[in-house]
Design a protein around this motif. Structure first.
Motif, mmCIF file in Angstrom:
data_model
loop_
_atom_site.group_PDB
_atom_site.id
_atom_site.type_symbol
_atom_site.label_atom_id
_atom_site.label_comp_id
_atom_site.label_asym_id
_atom_site.label_seq_id
_atom_site.Cartn_x
_atom_site.Cartn_y
_atom_site.Cartn_z
ATOM 1 N N ALA A 40 0.895 -1.272 -0.272
ATOM 2 C CA ALA A 40 -0.001 -0.210 0.086
ATOM 3 C C ALA A 40 0.686 1.296 -0.178
ATOM 4 O O ALA A 40 0.531 2.158 -0.568
ATOM 5 N N ALA A 41 2.047 1.355 0.794
ATOM 6 C CA ALA A 41 2.804 2.131 0.880
ATOM 7 C C ALA A 41 3.385 2.762 -0.627
ATOM 8 O O ALA A 41 3.433 3.661 -1.071
ATOM 9 N N PHE A 42 3.871 1.421 -1.257
ATOM 10 C CA PHE A 42 4.494 1.780 -2.364
ATOM 11 C C PHE A 42 3.495 2.198 -3.466
ATOM 12 O O PHE A 42 3.906 2.950 -4.468
ATOM 13 N N SER A 43 2.093 1.618 -3.587
ATOM 14 C CA SER A 43 1.192 2.279 -4.317
ATOM 15 C C SER A 43 0.811 3.464 -4.062
ATOM 16 O O SER A 43 0.480 4.542 -4.980
ATOM 17 N N LEU A 44 0.775 4.116 -2.917
ATOM 18 C CA LEU A 44 0.688 5.579 -2.676
ATOM 19 C C LEU A 44 1.790 6.470 -3.187
ATOM 20 O O LEU A 44 1.383 7.259 -3.820
ATOM 21 N N TYR A 45 2.865 5.946 -2.878
ATOM 22 C CA TYR A 45 4.060 6.891 -3.542
ATOM 23 C C TYR A 45 4.013 6.979 -5.138
ATOM 24 O O TYR A 45 4.197 8.080 -5.430
ATOM 25 N N GLU A 46 3.650 5.834 -5.511
ATOM 26 C CA GLU A 46 3.647 5.895 -7.062
ATOM 27 C C GLU A 46 2.471 6.570 -7.645
ATOM 28 O O GLU A 46 2.697 7.183 -8.488
ATOM 29 N N SER A 47 1.201 6.623 -7.065
ATOM 30 C CA SER A 47 0.327 7.505 -7.182
ATOM 31 C C SER A 47 0.595 9.078 -7.157
ATOM 32 O O SER A 47 -0.224 9.887 -7.609
ATOM 33 N N ARG A 48 1.242 9.287 -6.187
ATOM 34 C CA ARG A 48 1.494 10.700 -5.716
ATOM 35 C C ARG A 48 0.358 11.452 -5.068
ATOM 36 O O ARG A 48 0.163 12.701 -5.571
ATOM 37 N N GLN A 49 -0.492 10.566 -4.446
ATOM 38 C CA GLN A 49 -1.734 11.134 -4.015
ATOM 39 C C GLN A 49 -1.656 11.349 -2.390
ATOM 40 O O GLN A 49 -0.361 11.083 -1.691
ATOM 41 N N ASP A 50 -2.453 12.262 -1.826
ATOM 42 C CA ASP A 50 -2.520 12.474 -0.531
ATOM 43 C C ASP A 50 -1.543 13.263 -0.042
ATOM 44 O O ASP A 50 -1.221 13.261 1.068
ATOM 45 N N GLY A 51 -0.763 14.239 -0.912
ATOM 46 C CA GLY A 51 0.491 14.990 -0.410
ATOM 47 C C GLY A 51 1.586 14.125 -0.024
ATOM 48 O O GLY A 51 2.414 14.691 0.789
ATOM 49 N N VAL A 52 1.809 13.062 -0.500
ATOM 50 C CA VAL A 52 2.796 12.196 -0.093
ATOM 51 C C VAL A 52 4.183 12.755 -0.609
ATOM 52 O O VAL A 52 4.355 13.205 -1.974
ATOM 53 N N LEU A 53 4.946 12.994 0.206
ATOM 54 C CA LEU A 53 6.536 13.259 -0.197
ATOM 55 C C LEU A 53 7.412 12.250 0.319
ATOM 56 O O LEU A 53 8.159 11.945 -0.502
ATOM 57 N N ARG A 54 7.178 11.687 1.644
ATOM 58 C CA ARG A 54 8.148 10.387 1.872
ATOM 59 C C ARG A 54 7.511 9.730 2.842
ATOM 60 O O ARG A 54 6.623 10.247 3.714
ATOM 61 N N ILE A 55 7.786 8.441 2.845
ATOM 62 C CA ILE A 55 7.012 7.422 3.406
ATOM 63 C C ILE A 55 8.048 6.655 4.259
ATOM 64 O O ILE A 55 9.116 6.312 3.729
ATOM 65 N N VAL A 56 7.850 6.303 5.744
ATOM 66 C CA VAL A 56 8.704 5.554 6.180
ATOM 67 C C VAL A 56 7.857 4.127 6.389
ATOM 68 O O VAL A 56 6.627 4.151 6.671
ATOM 69 N N LEU A 57 8.495 3.087 6.037
ATOM 70 C CA LEU A 57 8.143 1.610 6.572
ATOM 71 C C LEU A 57 8.950 1.292 7.867
ATOM 72 O O LEU A 57 9.881 1.095 8.029
ATOM 73 N N ASP A 58 7.783 1.170 8.761
ATOM 74 C CA ASP A 58 8.072 0.614 10.194
ATOM 75 C C ASP A 58 8.333 -0.735 10.307
ATOM 76 O O ASP A 58 7.314 -1.343 10.018
ATOM 77 N N ALA A 59 9.415 -1.380 10.501
ATOM 78 C CA ALA A 59 9.670 -2.582 10.625
ATOM 79 C C ALA A 59 9.754 -3.242 11.967
ATOM 80 O O ALA A 59 10.321 -4.155 12.390
ATOM 81 N N THR A 60 9.329 -2.592 13.114
ATOM 82 C CA THR A 60 9.133 -2.623 14.465
ATOM 83 C C THR A 60 8.549 -4.191 14.664
ATOM 84 O O THR A 60 9.053 -4.925 15.449
ATOM 85 N N ASN A 61 7.373 -4.199 13.968
ATOM 86 C CA ASN A 61 6.763 -5.588 14.163
ATOM 87 C C ASN A 61 7.013 -6.470 12.926
ATOM 88 O O ASN A 61 5.813 -6.983 12.569
ATOM 89 N N TRP A 62 8.111 -6.885 12.417
ATOM 90 C CA TRP A 62 8.619 -7.461 11.218
ATOM 91 C C TRP A 62 7.916 -8.853 11.431
ATOM 92 O O TRP A 62 7.210 -9.240 10.266
ATOM 93 N N GLY A 63 8.074 -9.672 12.200
ATOM 94 C CA GLY A 63 7.473 -10.921 12.263
ATOM 95 C C GLY A 63 6.152 -11.245 12.919
ATOM 96 O O GLY A 63 5.730 -12.456 12.991
ATOM 97 N N GLU A 64 5.530 -10.114 12.992
ATOM 98 C CA GLU A 64 4.121 -10.377 13.552
ATOM 99 C C GLU A 64 2.968 -10.373 12.415
ATOM 100 O O GLU A 64 3.074 -9.745 11.212
#
Length: 64
Positions: A40-64
């Motif tokens: 979903a993050a990559f799709s949003l970034y690709e679409s350039r919608q919702d004022g997206v500038l930079r996205i952070v992917l939080d890997a805190t819960n990687w295995g959950e």
């Protein structure tokens, strides 16, 4: 071909830059997603919608 610099030399510099300028750098992040929502993050970034500038992917819960 791709030329990639030795990334290990850049990690300490990036850490120090972030620690010194955290407030400024944090303002550049417009969206945060869990690692599970990476598609979903990559799709949003690709679409350039919702004022997206930079996205952070939080890997805190990687295995959950």
């Amino acid at each position: 071909g791709v030329v990639t610099p030795e990334w290990r030399s850049y990690l300490p510099q990036a850490r120090d830059l972030f620690a010194t300028h955290r407030a400024v750098l944090s303002s550049l992040v417009t969206h945060r997603f869990s690692i599970q929502d990476a598609a979903a993050a990559f799709s949003l970034y690709e679409s350039r919608q919702d004022g997206v500038l930079r996205i952070v992917l939080d890997a805190t819960n990687w295995g959950e």
